[in-house]
Write a protein that holds these residues in place. Structure first.
Motif, PDB file in Angstrom:
ATOM      1  N   GLY A   4       1.023  -1.150   0.937  1.00 56.50           N
ATOM      2  CA  GLY A   4       0.022  -0.116  -0.010  1.00 56.50           C
ATOM      3  C   GLY A   4       0.683   1.437  -0.127  1.00 56.50           C
ATOM      4  N   ARG A   5       0.314   2.190   0.386  1.00 57.58           N
ATOM      5  CA  ARG A   5       1.004   3.805   0.127  1.00 57.58           C
ATOM      6  C   ARG A   5       1.299   4.115   1.634  1.00 57.58           C
ATOM      7  N   GLN A   6       2.618   4.764   1.385  1.00 61.32           N
ATOM      8  CA  GLN A   6       3.747   4.244   2.449  1.00 61.32           C
ATOM      9  C   GLN A   6       3.902   6.532   2.718  1.00 61.32           C
ATOM     10  N   LEU A   7       4.207   6.496   3.783  1.00 57.15           N
ATOM     11  CA  LEU A   7       4.646   7.565   4.118  1.00 57.15           C
ATOM     12  C   LEU A   7       5.813   7.865   4.980  1.00 57.15           C
ATOM     13  N   LEU A   8       6.798   9.186   4.211  1.00 58.12           N
ATOM     14  CA  LEU A   8       7.654   9.569   4.501  1.00 58.12           C
ATOM     15  C   LEU A   8       7.829  10.581   5.202  1.00 58.12           C
ATOM     16  N   VAL A   9       7.810  10.651   6.462  1.00 57.05           N
ATOM     17  CA  VAL A   9       8.185  11.529   7.866  1.00 57.05           C
ATOM     18  C   VAL A   9       9.092  12.527   7.792  1.00 57.05           C
ATOM     19  N   LEU A  30       8.320   6.021  -9.408  1.00 56.23           N
ATOM     20  CA  LEU A  30       7.293   6.309  -8.483  1.00 56.23           C
ATOM     21  C   LEU A  30       6.487   7.414  -8.680  1.00 56.23           C
ATOM     22  N   GLY A  31       6.428   8.411  -9.204  1.00 57.40           N
ATOM     23  CA  GLY A  31       6.239   9.289  -9.316  1.00 57.40           C
ATOM     24  C   GLY A  31       4.514   9.442 -10.174  1.00 57.40           C
ATOM     25  N   PRO A  32       3.434  10.376  -9.208  1.00 59.75           N
ATOM     26  CA  PRO A  32       4.308  11.481  -9.238  1.00 59.75           C
ATOM     27  C   PRO A  32       3.811  11.142  -7.759  1.00 59.75           C
ATOM     28  N   LEU A  33       4.913  12.534  -6.309  1.00 58.05           N
ATOM     29  CA  LEU A  33       4.823  11.972  -4.781  1.00 58.05           C
ATOM     30  C   LEU A  33       3.992  13.323  -5.221  1.00 58.05           C
ATOM     31  N   GLU A  34       3.803  13.050  -3.683  1.00 53.12           N
ATOM     32  CA  GLU A  34       2.873  14.388  -3.108  1.00 53.12           C
ATOM     33  C   GLU A  34       3.519  14.805  -1.706  1.00 53.12           C
ATOM     34  N   ALA A  49       5.148  21.504  12.730  1.00 52.74           N
ATOM     35  CA  ALA A  49       4.509  20.134  11.933  1.00 52.74           C
ATOM     36  C   ALA A  49       5.532  20.053  10.812  1.00 52.74           C
ATOM     37  N   GLN A  50       4.832  18.555  10.514  1.00 58.57           N
ATOM     38  CA  GLN A  50       6.051  17.601  10.131  1.00 58.57           C
ATOM     39  C   GLN A  50       5.575  18.351   8.293  1.00 58.57           C
ATOM     40  N   TRP A  51       6.290  17.430   7.548  1.00 61.97           N
ATOM     41  CA  TRP A  51       5.559  17.538   5.719  1.00 61.97           C
ATOM     42  C   TRP A  51       6.378  15.533   5.589  1.00 61.97           C
ATOM     43  N   LEU A  52       4.962  15.139   5.004  1.00 61.80           N
ATOM     44  CA  LEU A  52       5.389  14.319   4.541  1.00 61.80           C
ATOM     45  C   LEU A  52       5.247  14.125   3.335  1.00 61.80           C
ATOM     46  N   VAL A  53       5.782  13.067   2.792  1.00 61.44           N
ATOM     47  CA  VAL A  53       6.293  13.001   0.878  1.00 61.44           C
ATOM     48  C   VAL A  53       5.031  11.091   0.807  1.00 61.44           C
ATOM     49  N   VAL A  54       4.547  11.301   0.071  1.00 60.02           N
ATOM     50  CA  VAL A  54       3.524   9.550   0.030  1.00 60.02           C
ATOM     51  C   VAL A  54       3.631   9.780  -1.127  1.00 60.02           C
ATOM     52  N   LEU A  55       3.763   8.758  -1.105  1.00 63.05           N
ATOM     53  CA  LEU A  55       4.660   7.548  -1.893  1.00 63.05           C
ATOM     54  C   LEU A  55       3.228   6.205  -2.132  1.00 63.05           C
ATOM     55  N   GLU A  56       2.447   6.345  -3.211  1.00 67.87           N
ATOM     56  CA  GLU A  56       1.379   4.825  -3.711  1.00 67.87           C
ATOM     57  C   GLU A  56       2.162   3.620  -4.303  1.00 67.87           C
ATOM     58  N   GLU A  57       1.513   2.861  -3.555  1.00 70.19           N
ATOM     59  CA  GLU A  57       2.649   1.268  -3.897  1.00 70.19           C
ATOM     60  C   GLU A  57       2.527   1.481  -5.538  1.00 70.19           C
ATOM     61  N   PRO A  58       4.158   1.172  -6.164  1.00 72.06           N
ATOM     62  CA  PRO A  58       4.697   0.946  -7.283  1.00 72.06           C
ATOM     63  C   PRO A  58       4.227  -0.105  -7.987  1.00 72.06           C
ATOM     64  N   VAL A  59       4.031  -0.094  -9.464  1.00 68.02           N
ATOM     65  CA  VAL A  59       3.648  -1.255 -10.132  1.00 68.02           C
ATOM     66  C   VAL A  59       4.061  -2.470  -9.912  1.00 68.02           C
ATOM     67  N   GLY A  60       3.650  -3.564  -9.519  1.00 69.51           N
ATOM     68  CA  GLY A  60       5.111  -4.709  -8.814  1.00 69.51           C
ATOM     69  C   GLY A  60       5.215  -5.316  -7.411  1.00 69.51           C
ATOM     70  N   GLY A  61       4.546  -3.865  -6.865  1.00 70.77           N
ATOM     71  CA  GLY A  61       4.859  -3.659  -5.366  1.00 70.77           C
ATOM     72  C   GLY A  61       5.840  -3.648  -4.611  1.00 70.77           C
ATOM     73  N   TRP A  62       6.166  -3.807  -3.340  1.00 73.96           N
ATOM     74  CA  TRP A  62       7.096  -2.862  -2.712  1.00 73.96           C
ATOM     75  C   TRP A  62       8.214  -4.405  -2.691  1.00 73.96           C
ATOM     76  N   GLN A  63       9.456  -4.227  -3.714  1.00 75.94           N
ATOM     77  CA  GLN A  63      10.359  -4.615  -3.040  1.00 75.94           C
ATOM     78  C   GLN A  63      11.378  -4.055  -2.008  1.00 75.94           C
ATOM     79  N   ALA A  64      11.435  -5.493  -1.728  1.00 80.74           N
ATOM     80  CA  ALA A  64      12.702  -5.373  -0.036  1.00 80.74           C
ATOM     81  C   ALA A  64      13.641  -4.279  -0.851  1.00 80.74           C
ATOM     82  N   GLU A  65      14.489  -4.474  -1.742  1.00 79.20           N
ATOM     83  CA  GLU A  65      15.643  -3.750  -1.884  1.00 79.20           C
ATOM     84  C   GLU A  65      14.613  -1.985  -2.426  1.00 79.20           C
TER      85      GLU A  65
END
Length: 84
Positions: A4-9, A30-34, A49-65
């Motif tokens: 799923g979606r990942q949030l970078l704080v 990975l783009g576009p990023l929000e 305030a914190q800032w979030l970089v919102v990442l949607e799950e890429p095609v093929g899913g989140w690979q461990a690397e």
């Protein structure tokens, strides 16, 4: 397993923008990023305030690397990743 979606704080907008730029340079798919400003609950001061970089799950899913590389990058900018 990361899904799923990942949030970078991150602490501020400059750090969030730097992380977003670096991510898109290395992984354009990975783009576009929000970028989103996230005021801390109960805080009225704009500095708290914190800032979030919102990442949607890429095609093929989140690979461990990819997850490990994202975690390392955000840690370099004194932030962290959360599943969102």
């Amino acid at each position: 397993m990361t899904t799923g979606r990942q949030l970078l704080v991150l602490a501020d907008r400059d750090e969030a923008e730097a992380v977003a730029e670096a991510l898109l340079e290395q992984w354009p798919a990975l783009g576009p990023l929000e970028l989103v400003r996230d005021a801390l609950a109960g805080e009225d001061d704009a500095e708290d305030a914190q800032w979030l970089v919102v990442l949607e799950e890429p095609v093929g899913g989140w690979q461990a690397e990819l997850v490990a590389a994202v975690d390392a990058l955000v840690a370099e900018h004194e932030g962290w990743r959360e599943e969102g």
